[in-house]
Enzyme design. Structure first.
Site, PDB file in Angstrom:
ATOM      1  N   SER A   1      45.658 -15.222  85.499  1.00  7.87           N
ATOM      2  CA  SER A   1      44.299 -14.679  85.329  1.00  7.87           C
ATOM      3  C   SER A   1      44.206 -13.100  84.953  1.00  7.87           C
ATOM      4  CB  SER A   1      43.661 -14.602  86.882  1.00  7.87           C
ATOM      5  OG  SER A   1      42.442 -13.613  87.188  1.00  7.87           O
TER       6      SER A   1
ATOM      7  N   TYR B   1      45.362 -12.494  95.660  1.00  6.96           N
ATOM      8  CA  TYR B   1      45.203 -13.161  94.254  1.00  6.96           C
ATOM      9  C   TYR B   1      45.740 -12.645  93.011  1.00  6.96           C
ATOM     10  CZ  TYR B   1      42.417 -15.899  90.917  1.00  6.96           C
ATOM     11  OH  TYR B   1      42.308 -16.730  89.794  1.00  6.96           O
TER      12      TYR B   1
HETATM   13  N1  LIG Z   1      36.966 -19.587  86.996  1.00  3.94           N
HETATM   14  C1  LIG Z   1      37.295 -18.427  86.678  1.00  3.94           C
HETATM   15  O1  LIG Z   1      36.619 -17.462  86.325  1.00  3.94           O
HETATM   16  C2  LIG Z   1      38.918 -18.035  86.765  1.00  3.94           C
HETATM   17  C3  LIG Z   1      39.273 -16.894  86.104  1.00  3.94           C
HETATM   18  C4  LIG Z   1      40.828 -16.534  86.216  1.00  3.94           C
HETATM   19  C5  LIG Z   1      41.480 -17.620  86.661  1.00  3.94           C
HETATM   20  N2  LIG Z   1      41.287 -18.935  87.009  1.00  3.94           N
HETATM   21  C6  LIG Z   1      42.340 -19.605  87.602  1.00  3.94           C
HETATM   22  O2  LIG Z   1      41.913 -20.747  86.868  1.00  3.94           O
HETATM   23  C7  LIG Z   1      42.314 -22.009  87.600  1.00  3.94           C
HETATM   24  C8  LIG Z   1      41.210 -23.242  87.882  1.00  3.94           C
HETATM   25  O3  LIG Z   1      40.250 -22.308  88.332  1.00  3.94           O
HETATM   26  P1  LIG Z   1      38.593 -22.983  88.318  1.00  3.94           P
HETATM   27  O4  LIG Z   1      37.752 -22.058  88.241  1.00  3.94           O
HETATM   28  O5  LIG Z   1      38.579 -24.102  87.332  1.00  3.94           O
HETATM   29  O6  LIG Z   1      38.688 -23.643  89.857  1.00  3.94           O
HETATM   30  P2  LIG Z   1      37.915 -24.614  90.481  1.00  3.94           P
HETATM   31  O7  LIG Z   1      36.618 -25.078  89.770  1.00  3.94           O
HETATM   32  O8  LIG Z   1      37.640 -24.445  91.818  1.00  3.94           O
HETATM   33  O9  LIG Z   1      38.818 -26.000  90.303  1.00  3.94           O
HETATM   34  C9  LIG Z   1      39.933 -25.921  90.851  1.00  3.94           C
HETATM   35  C10 LIG Z   1      40.683 -27.358  90.979  1.00  3.94           C
HETATM   36  O10 LIG Z   1      41.975 -27.235  91.545  1.00  3.94           O
HETATM   37  C11 LIG Z   1      41.871 -28.290  92.530  1.00  3.94           C
HETATM   38  N3  LIG Z   1      42.725 -27.567  93.765  1.00  3.94           N
HETATM   39  C12 LIG Z   1      42.195 -26.499  94.603  1.00  3.94           C
HETATM   40  N4  LIG Z   1      43.338 -26.251  95.442  1.00  3.94           N
HETATM   41  C13 LIG Z   1      44.190 -27.379  95.408  1.00  3.94           C
HETATM   42  C14 LIG Z   1      45.362 -27.611  95.976  1.00  3.94           C
HETATM   43  N5  LIG Z   1      45.887 -27.002  96.961  1.00  3.94           N
HETATM   44  N6  LIG Z   1      46.278 -28.720  95.299  1.00  3.94           N
HETATM   45  C15 LIG Z   1      45.728 -29.497  94.480  1.00  3.94           C
HETATM   46  N7  LIG Z   1      44.658 -29.088  93.783  1.00  3.94           N
HETATM   47  C16 LIG Z   1      43.716 -28.051  94.126  1.00  3.94           C
HETATM   48  C17 LIG Z   1      40.435 -28.518  92.897  1.00  3.94           C
HETATM   49  O11 LIG Z   1      40.352 -29.771  93.329  1.00  3.94           O
HETATM   50  P3  LIG Z   1      40.091 -29.995  95.115  1.00  3.94           P
HETATM   51  O12 LIG Z   1      39.231 -29.113  95.795  1.00  3.94           O
HETATM   52  O13 LIG Z   1      39.851 -31.415  95.318  1.00  3.94           O
HETATM   53  O14 LIG Z   1      41.639 -29.669  95.560  1.00  3.94           O
HETATM   54  C18 LIG Z   1      40.042 -28.453  91.609  1.00  3.94           C
HETATM   55  O15 LIG Z   1      40.027 -29.707  90.608  1.00  3.94           O
HETATM   56  C19 LIG Z   1      43.115 -21.370  88.793  1.00  3.94           C
HETATM   57  O16 LIG Z   1      44.059 -21.344  88.707  1.00  3.94           O
HETATM   58  C20 LIG Z   1      42.216 -19.883  88.927  1.00  3.94           C
HETATM   59  O17 LIG Z   1      42.809 -18.993  89.729  1.00  3.94           O
HETATM   60  C21 LIG Z   1      39.812 -19.197  87.034  1.00  3.94           C
END
Ligand SMILES: NC(=O)c1ccc[n+]([C@@H]2O[C@H](COP(=O)([O-])OP(=O)(O)OC[C@H]3O[C@@H](n4cnc5c(N)ncnc54)[C@H](OP(=O)(O)O)[C@@H]3O)[C@@H](O)[C@H]2O)c1
Length: 253
Positions: free
Chosen positions: A142, A155
């Site tokens: 991130s 985080y």
């Molecule tokens: N979206 C942003 O703005 C952003 C910015 C910077 C970095 N990121 C990073 O990008 C990555 C994806 O984020 P996202 O925004 O796509 O998140 P999201 O929409 O919340 O999706 C997260 C995914 O990970 C799964 N998950 C969460 N905890 C888990 C666990 N303990 N074990 C296995 N699966 C798990 C969730 O499914 P379940 O809930 O069913 O487990 C879901 O499929 C993350 O690492 C996040 O930190 C996101």
């Protein structure tokens, strides 16, 4: 080489958001994918959607923070694939608070998912990655790893550790034909951020800080991850691609 034909990939957190876009991008490029998540109905819905498109995907309930689940996942990947060409450590979560407000358990939870689990998974899949001869690990970090965006200290600390893990493993594993890179998104429209980005006082400063004046779509992050996964990226290791619409190189707001 601009494809992922015949590649065997494991994507953690593939049922929603950036991970789901990765599953689709990888599958459309020819990869065979096992993806994980904790919620079975979300996994089943995503799996169904992609099987209907003819993609070779399998959704598996597996919590990255559970040693038992990780061990079962390793056994499944070994049985189904026998090798691992691509590992995407995407699963992540956050608890946004002031530093003094975290309980020790909340602090540990954030670090467990975002930092501990990717290291454990990398180590666990090392032998299968080595067997590939041309493997690629991509860690989803991130911009919060290097800049404070009011997301809470744990985080950013965990994502920062993930970047150093990327560099360390890239050096340690280069001779085994395993490349290790990171992708660092800025705000991206996913279930993780949707609620936050609905608040005008939150989205306003984000757009003002971003030269492109918009929030990223998850597919735009998945495209960078897919590139790093390809053999086309064969001389790139230990790097961090920042998908931020120019935010981090913007001096004037
Ligand atoms: N979206 C942003 O703005 C952003 C910015 C910077 C970095 N990121 C990073 O990008 C990555 C994806 O984020 P996202 O925004 O796509 O998140 P999201 O929409 O919340 O999706 C997260 C995914 O990970 C799964 N998950 C969460 N905890 C888990 C666990 N303990 N074990 C296995 N699966 C798990 C969730 O499914 P379940 O809930 O069913 O487990 C879901 O499929 C993350 O690492 C996040 O930190 C996101």
């Amino acid at each position: 080489m601009w494809n992922l034909q015949n590649k065997k990939a494991l994507i953690t957190g593939g049922s929603k958001g950036i991970g789901k876009s990765c599953v689709e991008e990888f599958a459309s490029l020819g990869a065979e994918i096992i993806f994980t998540g904790r919620n079975k109905s979300d996994l089943d819905a995503t799996e169904r959607e992609f099987l209907e498109k003819g993609y070779k995907v399998k959704g598996v309930v597996s919590d990255v923070t559970s040693e038992t689940d990780r061990t079962k996942l390793w056994a499944l990947v070994r049985e189904e694939f026998g090798v691992l060409d691509i590992l995407v450590n995407n699963a992540g979560m956050n608890i946004r608070k002031a530093a003094v407000s975290y309980t020790e358990e909340e602090y540990r939870d954030v670090v467990e998912v975002n930092l501990m689990a990717p290291f454990m998974l990398c180590r666990m899949f090392f032998t299968l990655l080595k067997k590939s001869g041309k493997a690629s690990v991509i860690n989803v970090s991130s911009v919060a790893a290097t800049l404070d965006d009011h997301t809470g200290a744990p985080y950013g600390m965990a994502k920062s550790g993930l970047l150093q893990m990327t560099r360390s493993l890239a050096v340690e594993w280069a001779s085994y034909g395993i490349r290790v890179n990171a992708v660092s998104p800025w705000f991206t429209l996913t279930p993780l951020t949707r609620g936050l980005l609905k608040q005008p006082e939150k989205i306003g400063p984000v757009l003002q800080r971003t030269p492109m004046r918009r929030i990223a779509e998850p597919e735009e992050v998945a495209a960078a991850i897919a590139f790093l996964a390809m053999d086309k990226a064969s001389y790139i290791t230990g790097q961090n691609i920042i998908t931020d619409g120019g935010m981090s190189i913007n001096a004037l707001m």
